[in-house]
Design a protein around this motif. Structure first.
Motif, mmCIF file in Angstrom:
data_model
loop_
_atom_site.group_PDB
_atom_site.id
_atom_site.type_symbol
_atom_site.label_atom_id
_atom_site.label_comp_id
_atom_site.label_asym_id
_atom_site.label_seq_id
_atom_site.Cartn_x
_atom_site.Cartn_y
_atom_site.Cartn_z
ATOM 1 N N ARG A 180 0.831 -1.209 0.000
ATOM 2 C CA ARG A 180 0.000 0.000 0.000
ATOM 3 C C ARG A 180 0.866 1.260 0.000
ATOM 4 O O ARG A 180 0.589 2.226 -0.731
ATOM 5 C CB ARG A 180 -0.924 -0.021 1.219
ATOM 6 N N THR A 215 -3.330 2.165 -6.078
ATOM 7 C CA THR A 215 -3.768 2.220 -4.683
ATOM 8 C C THR A 215 -5.004 1.347 -4.480
ATOM 9 O O THR A 215 -5.104 0.603 -3.494
ATOM 10 C CB THR A 215 -4.079 3.664 -4.274
ATOM 11 N N ALA A 244 -3.886 -2.218 -4.339
ATOM 12 C CA ALA A 244 -3.288 -2.558 -3.046
ATOM 13 C C ALA A 244 -4.363 -2.803 -1.994
ATOM 14 O O ALA A 244 -4.259 -3.724 -1.175
ATOM 15 C CB ALA A 244 -2.343 -1.450 -2.593
ATOM 16 N N GLU A 245 -5.406 -1.997 -2.019
ATOM 17 C CA GLU A 245 -6.488 -2.167 -1.046
ATOM 18 C C GLU A 245 -7.273 -3.454 -1.311
ATOM 19 O O GLU A 245 -7.639 -4.178 -0.382
ATOM 20 C CB GLU A 245 -7.409 -0.951 -1.095
ATOM 21 N N ASP A 267 0.883 4.224 -3.065
ATOM 22 C CA ASP A 267 0.355 5.578 -2.906
ATOM 23 C C ASP A 267 0.952 6.577 -3.881
ATOM 24 O O ASP A 267 0.302 7.558 -4.252
ATOM 25 C CB ASP A 267 0.579 6.058 -1.465
#
Length: 351
Positions: free
Chosen positions: A22, A33, A36-37, A26
């Motif tokens: 994460r 992003t 990653a989440e 960014d």
């Protein structure tokens, strides 16, 4: 499944790896992003029994908790490896939902549609996101091993364990897909080999061997735990095949008879193919996708062919092999008990 408390640092090591993805994401754009989440969500909620196997093996071979700094990252690496395989499997199987919610591919299909993409474009985006997420997880798994606090010789042996796990699993998955799409059904030996390769090494042999290695187990002990892990993994996969055909919805995590609905060429089907009743079984499986009544008919046909009973005997024989290996004098008493406990746990899953 495992009667042990995993090392307390394992969850933290997994969380740290996901947080690193994460943090890197960014600065690389909103899409990354979001990936990653989604990836962090995909890594949550599992049983994490592969890291627990590493920890259990370490403890069983008398690993000193005061010298366990490498245990958590190595165990965490197996969970990331597993999640990577699951994410890639969903792409292979064209699945967009896991545990009742959109998986990574499903999330990014929705993202594509929300951004104005058509169905084909959103499907492409979903598959691309899932493939890349799996790649990132594989990278993070190997990074954890590369940075583990071990000497150079141990690190090299850990990489050999991971190398084998990745290669054998990839070969098993490819063979499984090929067996399912080619016109001629593969021979039973090839189907059983694919079943072993898909799961046994990365889920059982490799974690058990890694934990024993970190505990300082000798070469003979490592060989025994490796072979026993392979037999455990094969039995586990064969039980999964039984669950996929005969298990309840609760056991299978989806509708009962899911493997029959999908006409999967599993070891169960391979055994049925060797019986005189194969034409009936084949015809029943061919229409199992049409609904629950057809599924029940396919289950009856398989049961009456004797394939279910034969596969259950193979599971029992395989687990008896493990119990025999558990008495090997090169193992610690605790390691022998661990193998017997695992064999009993696999056996309890048989539907």
């Amino acid at each position: 499944m495992i009667a042990t408390v995993p090392h307390p640092g394992i969850d933290a090591a997994i969380d740290d790896a996901l947080a690193r993805i994460r943090t890197r994401a960014d600065s690389l754009g909103s899409g990354f992003t979001a990936l990653a989440e989604a990836l962090a969500r995909a890594a949550q909620g599992g049983k994490r029994f592969r890291p627990a196997l590493v920890s259990a093996s370490f403890d069983a071979f008398g690993g000193d908790p005061r010298n366990a700094s490498a245990l958590a990252p190595v165990a965490a690496a197996f969970e990331l490896l597993h999640t990577a395989f699951v994410v890639h499997d969903d792409v292979i199987d064209h699945d967009t939902v896991r545990r009742g919610i959109p998986n990574i591919a499903g999330e990014f299909r929705r993202r594509g549609l929300a951004g104005g993409a058509d169905a084909a474009g959103s499907a492409l985006l979903g598959d691309a996101a899932a493939i890349l997420a799996g790649d990132l997880l594989l990278h993070e798994a190997l990074r954890l091993v590369a940075l583990a606090d071990v000497d150079a010789a141990t690190r090299e042996r850990l990489f050999e364990i991971f190398d084998d796990a990745v290669y054998v699993s990839a070969a098993g998955e490819l063979a499984d897909v090929e067996n399912s799409v080619v016109e001629d059904c593969a021979d039973p030996e090839a189907i059983f080999d694919a079943a072993f390769n898909k799961t046994a090494v990365y889920s059982f042999s490799a974690p058990l061997r890694a934990g024993a290695l970190l505990a300082g187990a000798g070469a003979t002990s490592l060989d025994v735990i490796d072979r026993a892990g392979g037999r455990l993994g094969l039995a586990f996969q064969l039980v999964d095949d039984l669950i996929g055909a005969f298990g309840t919805a609760e056991q299978a995590g989806r509708e009962s008879g899911g493997d029959l609905r999908e006409s999967k060429r599993t070891p169960l089907v391979a055994l049925a193919r060797q019986t005189p009743t194969w034409p009936r079984v084949n015809d029943a499986i061919a229409v199992a996708h049409t609904g629950p009544i057809a599924v029940r008919e396919a289950q009856r046909a398989l049961e009456e062919s004797g394939a279910r009973a034969r596969l259950r005997r193979l599971v029992a024989e395989t687990l008896d092999d493990v119990r025999g290996m558990s008495a090997d004098t090169s193992l610690t008493p605790a390691a022998g008990m661990l193998l017997r406990d695992l064999a009993d746990a696999v056996e309890r899953r048989v539907p």
